[in-house]
Design a protein around this motif. Structure first.
Motif, PDB file in Angstrom:
ATOM      1  N   UNK A 397      85.056  13.265 103.793  1.00  0.00           N
ATOM      2  CA  UNK A 397      84.296  12.981 105.005  1.00  0.00           C
ATOM      3  C   UNK A 397      82.790  13.173 104.841  1.00  0.00           C
ATOM      4  N   UNK A 398      82.317  14.260 104.177  1.00  0.00           N
ATOM      5  CA  UNK A 398      80.862  14.390 104.030  1.00  0.00           C
ATOM      6  C   UNK A 398      80.226  13.178 103.365  1.00  0.00           C
ATOM      7  N   UNK A 399      80.885  12.660 102.320  1.00  0.00           N
ATOM      8  CA  UNK A 399      80.363  11.473 101.651  1.00  0.00           C
ATOM      9  C   UNK A 399      80.450  10.260 102.572  1.00  0.00           C
ATOM     10  N   UNK A 400      81.579  10.139 103.285  1.00  0.00           N
ATOM     11  CA  UNK A 400      81.736   9.021 104.213  1.00  0.00           C
ATOM     12  C   UNK A 400      80.692   9.074 105.329  1.00  0.00           C
ATOM     13  N   UNK A 402      77.643  10.361 105.234  1.00  0.00           N
ATOM     14  CA  UNK A 402      76.363   9.889 104.715  1.00  0.00           C
ATOM     15  C   UNK A 402      76.358   8.369 104.540  1.00  0.00           C
ATOM     16  N   UNK A 403      77.495   7.846 104.108  1.00  0.00           N
ATOM     17  CA  UNK A 403      77.596   6.411 103.895  1.00  0.00           C
ATOM     18  C   UNK A 403      77.458   5.644 105.206  1.00  0.00           C
ATOM     19  N   UNK A 404      78.200   6.075 106.221  1.00  0.00           N
ATOM     20  CA  UNK A 404      78.166   5.357 107.497  1.00  0.00           C
ATOM     21  C   UNK A 404      76.829   5.538 108.206  1.00  0.00           C
ATOM     22  N   UNK A 405      76.209   6.729 108.061  1.00  0.00           N
ATOM     23  CA  UNK A 405      74.872   6.938 108.623  1.00  0.00           C
ATOM     24  C   UNK A 405      73.882   6.000 107.949  1.00  0.00           C
ATOM     25  N   UNK A 406      74.015   5.874 106.622  1.00  0.00           N
ATOM     26  CA  UNK A 406      73.135   4.977 105.882  1.00  0.00           C
ATOM     27  C   UNK A 406      73.326   3.535 106.342  1.00  0.00           C
ATOM     28  N   UNK A 407      74.577   3.140 106.572  1.00  0.00           N
ATOM     29  CA  UNK A 407      74.851   1.781 107.040  1.00  0.00           C
ATOM     30  C   UNK A 407      74.247   1.550 108.418  1.00  0.00           C
ATOM     31  N   UNK A 565     101.849   1.431 100.724  1.00  0.00           N
ATOM     32  CA  UNK A 565     101.321   0.610 101.819  1.00  0.00           C
ATOM     33  C   UNK A 565     101.090   1.474 103.055  1.00  0.00           C
ATOM     34  N   UNK A 566     101.982   2.441 103.295  1.00  0.00           N
ATOM     35  CA  UNK A 566     101.787   3.375 104.407  1.00  0.00           C
ATOM     36  C   UNK A 566     100.474   4.132 104.219  1.00  0.00           C
ATOM     37  N   UNK A 567     100.215   4.585 103.002  1.00  0.00           N
ATOM     38  CA  UNK A 567      98.950   5.282 102.732  1.00  0.00           C
ATOM     39  C   UNK A 567      97.768   4.383 103.037  1.00  0.00           C
ATOM     40  N   UNK A 568      97.812   3.138 102.599  1.00  0.00           N
ATOM     41  CA  UNK A 568      96.683   2.228 102.772  1.00  0.00           C
ATOM     42  C   UNK A 568      96.443   1.938 104.255  1.00  0.00           C
ATOM     43  N   UNK A 569      97.518   1.747 105.006  1.00  0.00           N
ATOM     44  CA  UNK A 569      97.377   1.518 106.451  1.00  0.00           C
ATOM     45  C   UNK A 569      96.736   2.728 107.128  1.00  0.00           C
ATOM     46  N   UNK A 570      97.243   3.914 106.794  1.00  0.00           N
ATOM     47  CA  UNK A 570      96.682   5.134 107.377  1.00  0.00           C
ATOM     48  C   UNK A 570      95.222   5.304 106.984  1.00  0.00           C
ATOM     49  N   UNK A 571      94.907   5.001 105.732  1.00  0.00           N
ATOM     50  CA  UNK A 571      93.530   5.122 105.263  1.00  0.00           C
ATOM     51  C   UNK A 571      92.608   4.174 106.031  1.00  0.00           C
ATOM     52  N   UNK A 572      93.048   2.924 106.219  1.00  0.00           N
ATOM     53  CA  UNK A 572      92.234   1.951 106.960  1.00  0.00           C
ATOM     54  C   UNK A 572      92.031   2.383 108.406  1.00  0.00           C
ATOM     55  N   UNK A 573      93.099   2.885 109.010  1.00  0.00           N
ATOM     56  CA  UNK A 573      93.012   3.301 110.414  1.00  0.00           C
ATOM     57  C   UNK A 573      92.044   4.466 110.586  1.00  0.00           C
ATOM     58  N   UNK A 574      92.122   5.459 109.700  1.00  0.00           N
ATOM     59  CA  UNK A 574      91.226   6.608 109.776  1.00  0.00           C
ATOM     60  C   UNK A 574      89.786   6.178 109.494  1.00  0.00           C
ATOM     61  N   UNK A 575      89.620   5.298 108.491  1.00  0.00           N
ATOM     62  CA  UNK A 575      88.286   4.813 108.157  1.00  0.00           C
ATOM     63  C   UNK A 575      87.662   4.080 109.340  1.00  0.00           C
ATOM     64  N   UNK A 576      88.439   3.234 109.999  1.00  0.00           N
ATOM     65  CA  UNK A 576      87.961   2.509 111.185  1.00  0.00           C
ATOM     66  C   UNK A 576      87.475   3.495 112.250  1.00  0.00           C
ATOM     67  N   UNK A 578      86.630   6.743 111.923  1.00  0.00           N
ATOM     68  CA  UNK A 578      85.456   7.486 111.466  1.00  0.00           C
ATOM     69  C   UNK A 578      84.187   6.641 111.573  1.00  0.00           C
ATOM     70  N   UNK A 579      84.270   5.427 111.081  1.00  0.00           N
ATOM     71  CA  UNK A 579      83.086   4.580 111.042  1.00  0.00           C
ATOM     72  C   UNK A 579      82.615   4.250 112.463  1.00  0.00           C
ATOM     73  N   UNK A 580      83.549   3.976 113.345  1.00  0.00           N
ATOM     74  CA  UNK A 580      83.184   3.635 114.725  1.00  0.00           C
ATOM     75  C   UNK A 580      82.470   4.810 115.395  1.00  0.00           C
TER      76      UNK A 580
END
Length: 609
Positions: A397-400, A402-407, A565-576, A578-580
């Motif tokens: 999350x700390x890296x994410x 910084x990434x989303x703040x930068x975006x 695939x379950x991992x990837x779905x969960x990862x995308x959902x959490x990323x969405x 966090x980013x929002x």
């Protein structure tokens, strides 16, 4: 094309390229058509290489001689019955050659048989353990028990956890051999071989153990194996702390060793180790005493198509009127992390490495440890994978952030960047210098958006390896139709996910690649929604790539293990999520619905006049 879009498309394209190459080079394995048992093939010949000891007491003084182990004669058998094993051993040779695993079925079908690991000579898949003594100076092969020696059951009836058995054989020339076999509550046998010398002369002989697997076919391929690049199947040798993995194809390519009289690779082990065969989930391993010196050998008999691993201990000198004995161990069972770790704690050197952790072992080991412990708390591997995803995302999350703040800051700088482009005109160097100064002034890193995606690639590969190789994921249920997270999604659009009265296409068919299941579909939708946090790129090429990306991934990953695939779905959902939230905290509110709506509008044609 602005730098933000360049970075985003670069990271996405790189992820796509890596997974595309992975998919092409390492396609998901086709289901085994018959069983998942640890088997090799039916037997055409039954010749086994048994050692013969020289007259000195040093390790490795044994040379091989061909001894006929004919199709097993009619001989009494001794039952093996423990909480986790069932089978029998033959008094012909004292071979442990019939063993099945009570806790594991071949398939999910209710009438599925349990997994068979060992089977006797003469069966469709001969695979067995054989122990004996290699004769030293003054002894011949008839003075020591051989592969077909008929032993007598001297003590015990059924081999169980608390009921060892003892076999005996008298050679008629003053030597009495005994073999006491014990087994624990899991998969470890202890074999104590002894010889009593009632003659008036000392004798020398070397105790050995053999694992033999018989195969058929012109190329020596072994039915029932996965033959998948990411998975090691074949010989494993742990010699003085160094693990050597040898595929069956490489065993067939061994040079002829004149001392062994076979294609062989010989290891002189000084301070302990083990050798054996490994399959996807099952393993057999010969384990001499902790810290003992011994000779290990991996062999292939090209005429009979027999694969063989063996351990030969130093020659023992048995004085007149004395008895000498040696104890070794045999592991024959499932590669369970908890079980193997306990045996390692009991002195089996680096036994945990018998699980194929792969090149990314520094990631696969901790990822599996974390997943295993989460599952111990939750009791459901599907929800444990989602829990693992949450923890990984929390660590990153700390890296994410910084990434989303930068975006978000990059979006705020859009007007200034457009002004720089107009001022620079066709002078690209001037424009690049201006942008670098702007980034430095505003403390924005244009590459920050790539890092979270790049870090996901090794994590994704490591989790793929964990799900594929560890038996804890085999036939691990989640809910409903998802009863095996190591297998692809069993549902299909073809029968509307089981609601229509016809079967889904066979997993190995082309139709299954087209009519994907609900999990890959959810994966595509989650990737698509994640894209909609930002407006579509103005560049038509970028826009087209981004538009196709989720659906390409959806079909590419459709044949992967459903747990991945379950991992990837969960990862995308959490990323969405966090980013929002992070983008909103920086004063930028993503117009998700507006971006979705605009994506369905036709792009007006440009005037090229």
């Amino acid at each position: 094309m602005d730098d933000q879009n360049k970075n985003l498309i670069l990271a996405t394209a790189l992820s796509f390229l890596v997974i595309l190459v992975w998919f092409v080079l390492f396609p998901p394995p086709e289901p085994t058509p018959t069983t998942e048992q640890a088997e090799i093939a039916s037997i055409e010949g039954n010749e086994v290489q048994t050692p013969s000891a020289a007259d000195t007491g040093t390790v490795g003084e044994a040379t091989a001689s061909a001894t006929e182990a004919e199709a097993e004669p009619e001989a009494p058998r001794v039952s093996i019955d423990t909480p986790r094993l069932t089978g029998s051993l033959s008094l012909a040779g004292g071979r442990i050659d019939e063993l099945s695993l009570k806790d594991y079925k071949v398939s999910l079908a209710e009438d599925s048989p349990i997994v068979e690991l060992l089977s006797p000579v003469g069966s469709d898949s001969a695979y067995y353990a054989l122990y004996g003594w290699a004769p030293g100076a003054g002894l011949s092969v008839t003075d020591v028990p051989g592969p077909n020696t008929l032993w007598t059951l001297e003590q015990g009836e059924t081999l169980g956890v608390d009921t060892p058995i003892t076999l005996a054989w008298d050679n008629g020339n003053g030597l009495t051999f005994r073999r006491t076999i014990a087994v624990d509550e899991d998969y470890m046998f202890s074999v104590t071989q002894s010889v009593e010398n009632t003659t008036d002369a000392e004798v020398g002989m070397a105790p050995y153990g053999i694992l033999a697997r018989h195969g058929i076919g012109e190329d020596g391929d072994l039915p029932g194996l996965k033959n998948f690049f990411i998975l090691h199947e074949g010989v494993m040798v742990m010699a003085d702390g160094v693990l050597d993995e040898i595929d069956y194809g490489d065993v067939r390519d061994f040079d002829i060793d004149p001392n062994e009289r076979a294609q062989a690779e010989v290891y002189q082990v000084k301070e302990g180790g083990w050798i054996g065969f490994t399959d996807h989930y099952w393993m057999t391993t010969l384990i001499p005493a902790e810290g003992a010196a011994f000779k290990a050998a991996a062999k292939y008999d090209s005429r009979r198509k027999i694969y063989q691993t063996e351990t030969v201990l130093p020659t023992l000198t048995v004085a007149p009127g004395t008895t000498e004995e040696v104890t070794t161990r045999l592991f024959a069972g499932a590669k369970e992390w908890e079980t193997i770790r306990e045996y390692q704690a009991e002195g089996v050197q680096k036994f945990i490495d018998s699980i194929d952790w792969g090149w990314f072992y520094f990631l696969t080991k901790p990822i599996f440890w974390l997943l295993h412990n989460i599952n111990a708390l939750i009791g459901n591997m599907g929800w444990s994978i989602i829990g693992l995803t949450l923890i990984i995302k929390a660590i990153l999350f700390p890296l994410a952030f910084k990434s989303y703040v930068s975006m978000a800051k990059m979006k705020e700088l859009q007007p200034q960047m457009e002004a720089l482009k107009e001022a620079a005109g066709d002078d690209r160097q001037k424009m690049q210098q201006g942008m670098m100064e702007l980034y430095k002034k505003e403390k924005v890193n244009p590459a920050a958006g790539c890092l979270p995606i790049l870090l996901q690639i090794p994590i994704f590969f490591s989790l793929y390896k964990v799900i594929f190789v560890t038996i804890e994921l085999r036939q691990a249920p989640w809910f409903g139709p998802f009863q095996d997270l190591s297998a692809p999604d069993p549902t299909s659009i073809f029968n509307f996910f089981g609601l229509l009265p016809w079967a889904a296409p066979a997993p190995e068919s082309l139709m299954a690649l087209i009519f994907i299941g609900i999990l890959p579909l959810l994966l595509g939708i989650s990737m698509w929604l994640q894209q909609k946090l930002n407006p579509a790129p103005t560049d038509p090429t970028q826009a087209m790539i981004f538009a196709w990306m989720p659906w390409v991934f959806m079909f590419m990953l459709g044949g992967f293990a459903s747990g991945l695939v379950v991992y990837w779905i969960a990862n995308n959902t959490i990323t969405f999520t966090q980013q929002y939230l992070i983008m909103r905290s920086q004063g930028y509110t993503p117009d998700v619905f507006g971006n979705i709506k605009s994506g369905f509008k036709r792009t007006p044609k440009t005037d090229n006049k």
